[in-house]
Motif scaffolding. Structure first.
Motif, PDB file in Angstrom:
ATOM      1  N   ASP A 131      28.238  31.946  49.631  1.00 24.83           N
ATOM      2  CA  ASP A 131      27.081  32.664  50.177  1.00 24.83           C
ATOM      3  C   ASP A 131      26.717  33.870  49.317  1.00 24.83           C
ATOM      4  OD1 ASP A 131      26.856  30.918  52.269  1.00 24.83           O
ATOM      5  OD2 ASP A 131      28.086  32.119  53.630  1.00 24.83           O
ATOM      6  N   MET A 132      25.447  34.246  49.366  1.00 27.89           N
ATOM      7  CA  MET A 132      24.961  35.423  48.652  1.00 27.89           C
ATOM      8  C   MET A 132      24.289  36.341  49.661  1.00 27.89           C
ATOM      9  SD  MET A 132      23.398  33.400  45.398  1.00 27.89           S
ATOM     10  CE  MET A 132      23.118  31.948  46.442  1.00 27.89           C
ATOM     11  N   MET A 160      22.531  37.492  41.910  1.00 22.79           N
ATOM     12  CA  MET A 160      23.547  37.010  40.967  1.00 22.79           C
ATOM     13  C   MET A 160      24.809  37.856  41.037  1.00 22.79           C
ATOM     14  SD  MET A 160      24.149  34.487  38.962  1.00 22.79           S
ATOM     15  CE  MET A 160      22.610  33.776  38.363  1.00 22.79           C
ATOM     16  N   ILE A 161      24.673  39.148  41.319  1.00 21.26           N
ATOM     17  CA  ILE A 161      25.863  39.967  41.532  1.00 21.26           C
ATOM     18  C   ILE A 161      26.668  39.430  42.717  1.00 21.26           C
ATOM     19  CG2 ILE A 161      26.666  42.225  42.342  1.00 21.26           C
ATOM     20  CD1 ILE A 161      24.437  43.469  40.609  1.00 21.26           C
ATOM     21  N   ALA A 162      25.988  39.157  43.832  1.00 16.14           N
ATOM     22  CA  ALA A 162      26.674  38.600  45.002  1.00 16.14           C
ATOM     23  C   ALA A 162      27.278  37.237  44.673  1.00 16.14           C
ATOM     24  CB  ALA A 162      25.693  38.477  46.165  1.00 16.14           C
ATOM     25  N   HIS A 164      28.260  36.135  41.692  1.00 20.80           N
ATOM     26  CA  HIS A 164      29.421  36.336  40.815  1.00 20.80           C
ATOM     27  C   HIS A 164      30.630  36.836  41.609  1.00 20.80           C
ATOM     28  CE1 HIS A 164      27.332  35.283  37.290  1.00 20.80           C
ATOM     29  NE2 HIS A 164      27.767  36.219  36.467  1.00 20.80           N
ATOM     30  N   ARG A 165      30.383  37.715  42.570  1.00 22.26           N
ATOM     31  CA  ARG A 165      31.510  38.191  43.383  1.00 22.26           C
ATOM     32  C   ARG A 165      32.145  37.043  44.159  1.00 22.26           C
ATOM     33  NH1 ARG A 165      28.411  43.725  45.308  1.00 22.26           N
ATOM     34  NH2 ARG A 165      29.099  45.038  43.554  1.00 22.26           N
ATOM     35  N   GLY A 166      31.321  36.104  44.592  1.00 19.63           N
ATOM     36  CA  GLY A 166      31.857  34.914  45.248  1.00 19.63           C
ATOM     37  C   GLY A 166      32.721  34.100  44.311  1.00 19.63           C
ATOM     38  N   ALA A 167      32.287  33.965  43.032  1.00 24.41           N
ATOM     39  CA  ALA A 167      33.080  33.222  42.054  1.00 24.41           C
ATOM     40  C   ALA A 167      34.415  33.913  41.801  1.00 24.41           C
ATOM     41  CB  ALA A 167      32.295  33.087  40.744  1.00 24.41           C
ATOM     42  N   VAL A 168      34.403  35.231  41.722  1.00 23.24           N
ATOM     43  CA  VAL A 168      35.644  35.986  41.531  1.00 23.24           C
ATOM     44  C   VAL A 168      36.591  35.753  42.709  1.00 23.24           C
ATOM     45  CG1 VAL A 168      36.639  38.307  41.395  1.00 23.24           C
ATOM     46  CG2 VAL A 168      34.595  37.735  40.047  1.00 23.24           C
ATOM     47  N   GLU A 169      36.041  35.751  43.917  1.00 20.80           N
ATOM     48  CA  GLU A 169      36.850  35.495  45.122  1.00 20.80           C
ATOM     49  C   GLU A 169      37.484  34.104  45.068  1.00 20.80           C
ATOM     50  OE1 GLU A 169      35.978  34.684  49.869  1.00 20.80           O
ATOM     51  OE2 GLU A 169      34.639  36.006  48.756  1.00 20.80           O
ATOM     52  N   MET A 170      36.704  33.100  44.678  1.00 21.88           N
ATOM     53  CA  MET A 170      37.225  31.736  44.601  1.00 21.88           C
ATOM     54  C   MET A 170      38.276  31.604  43.510  1.00 21.88           C
ATOM     55  SD  MET A 170      33.506  29.896  45.025  1.00 21.88           S
ATOM     56  CE  MET A 170      34.075  28.256  44.582  1.00 21.88           C
ATOM     57  N   ALA A 171      38.041  32.259  42.364  1.00 18.29           N
ATOM     58  CA  ALA A 171      39.006  32.201  41.267  1.00 18.29           C
ATOM     59  C   ALA A 171      40.309  32.902  41.644  1.00 18.29           C
ATOM     60  CB  ALA A 171      38.403  32.828  40.016  1.00 18.29           C
ATOM     61  N   ILE A 198      28.983  41.393  36.127  1.00 12.87           N
ATOM     62  CA  ILE A 198      28.623  42.211  37.299  1.00 12.87           C
ATOM     63  C   ILE A 198      28.354  43.647  36.851  1.00 12.87           C
ATOM     64  CG2 ILE A 198      29.550  43.279  39.394  1.00 12.87           C
ATOM     65  CD1 ILE A 198      30.958  40.586  39.969  1.00 12.87           C
ATOM     66  N   ALA A 199      29.233  44.184  36.014  1.00 11.53           N
ATOM     67  CA  ALA A 199      29.039  45.551  35.522  1.00 11.53           C
ATOM     68  C   ALA A 199      27.741  45.655  34.721  1.00 11.53           C
ATOM     69  CB  ALA A 199      30.232  45.960  34.662  1.00 11.53           C
ATOM     70  N   GLU A 200      27.460  44.627  33.923  1.00 16.35           N
ATOM     71  CA  GLU A 200      26.217  44.628  33.148  1.00 16.35           C
ATOM     72  C   GLU A 200      24.996  44.598  34.071  1.00 16.35           C
ATOM     73  OE1 GLU A 200      23.915  41.865  29.785  1.00 16.35           O
ATOM     74  OE2 GLU A 200      25.933  41.341  30.458  1.00 16.35           O
ATOM     75  N   MET A 201      25.034  43.773  35.099  1.00 18.40           N
ATOM     76  CA  MET A 201      23.885  43.658  36.004  1.00 18.40           C
ATOM     77  C   MET A 201      23.701  44.926  36.834  1.00 18.40           C
ATOM     78  SD  MET A 201      23.890  39.636  37.169  1.00 18.40           S
ATOM     79  CE  MET A 201      25.640  39.488  37.552  1.00 18.40           C
ATOM     80  N   GLU A 202      24.799  45.547  37.230  1.00 19.09           N
ATOM     81  CA  GLU A 202      24.689  46.808  37.959  1.00 19.09           C
ATOM     82  C   GLU A 202      24.035  47.876  37.072  1.00 19.09           C
ATOM     83  OE1 GLU A 202      28.461  46.451  41.084  1.00 19.09           O
ATOM     84  OE2 GLU A 202      28.760  47.371  39.118  1.00 19.09           O
TER      85      GLU A 202
END
Length: 208
Positions: A131-132, A160-162, A164-171, A198-202
């Motif tokens: 989810d995003m 995309m930040i949200a 990517h955070r989901g991908a980090v959680e899954m990894a 994520i840091a780049e997008m922020e």
């Protein structure tokens, strides 16, 4: 010559003949040539067996990350077409280019493991990383498509930040419970790559 002497001589001759024949057989077998090895019965070492080992966490990681990456590519391709700034467009191109080969890699693992390449019950499982900000992939794409100009860029970056955070959680879940060495290595790479993005997008959001 007595009979005993004759028998002793014959026996000695037979022993000598057998000895010479045995030596001849050994000489008839050529030694291994350079680059050749003697043929022996092949065995599978424990290390080779473990290389392809996987558990349910590895399977779910690969299946769900394929779906997740496909969603990221869909969003990124939209940004390549619609983003207002070159920075956002370039980021979207990099995301799409990086995640396509990872999908192919994970698909090859699942096929090699004899597993389905897609989750059997995608809708019925709890996958928080999919989810995003409370939106599904379809809802996020609909919301993104309704934007234009700087609003599009901002919405894309936020989604995309949200994502990517989901991908980090899954990894991270894979690192906690996975078994396959290649899958664990990819999970570490995903965390490193996507946290950097994520840091780049922020930073891009702060500059808007």
């Amino acid at each position: 010559m007595t009979l005993k002497t004759r028998l002793t001589a014959v026996g000695g001759g037979l022993v000598l003949a057998l000895t010479l024949a045995a030596c001849g057989d050994a000489e008839d077998t050529p030694p291994p040539q350079p680059g050749e090895t003697m043929t022996t019965e092949s065995t599978t070492t424990p290390a080779a067996q473990a290389e392809g080992a996987h558990n349910d966490a590895d399977t779910q990681f690969a299946q769900m990350m394929i779906v997740h990456h496909e969603g990221a590519i869909e969003m990124a391709d939209a940004a390549v077409e619609m983003a207002e700034t070159d920075e956002v467009r370039a980021l979207a191109e990099r995301i799409s280019a990086a995640q396509g080969p990872e999908i192919e890699q994970m698909t090859s693992w699942l096929e090699g493991w004899g597993e389905e390449t897609a989750p059997m019950d995608h809708g019925g499982m709890d996958h928080g990383g999919m989810d995003m900000d409370g939106m599904s992939q379809e809802e996020a794409m609909e919301h993104l498509g309704a934007q234009s100009g700087s609003d599009f860029d901002r919405t894309f970056l936020e989604l995309m930040i949200a994502h990517h955070r989901g991908a980090v959680e899954m990894a991270q879940s894979e690192l906690d419970a996975g078994e396959n060495a290649e899958a664990l290595e990819l999970a570490e790479k995903i965390i490193a790559d996507q946290e950097a993005e994520i840091a780049e997008m922020e930073g891009l959001l702060e500059g808007q």
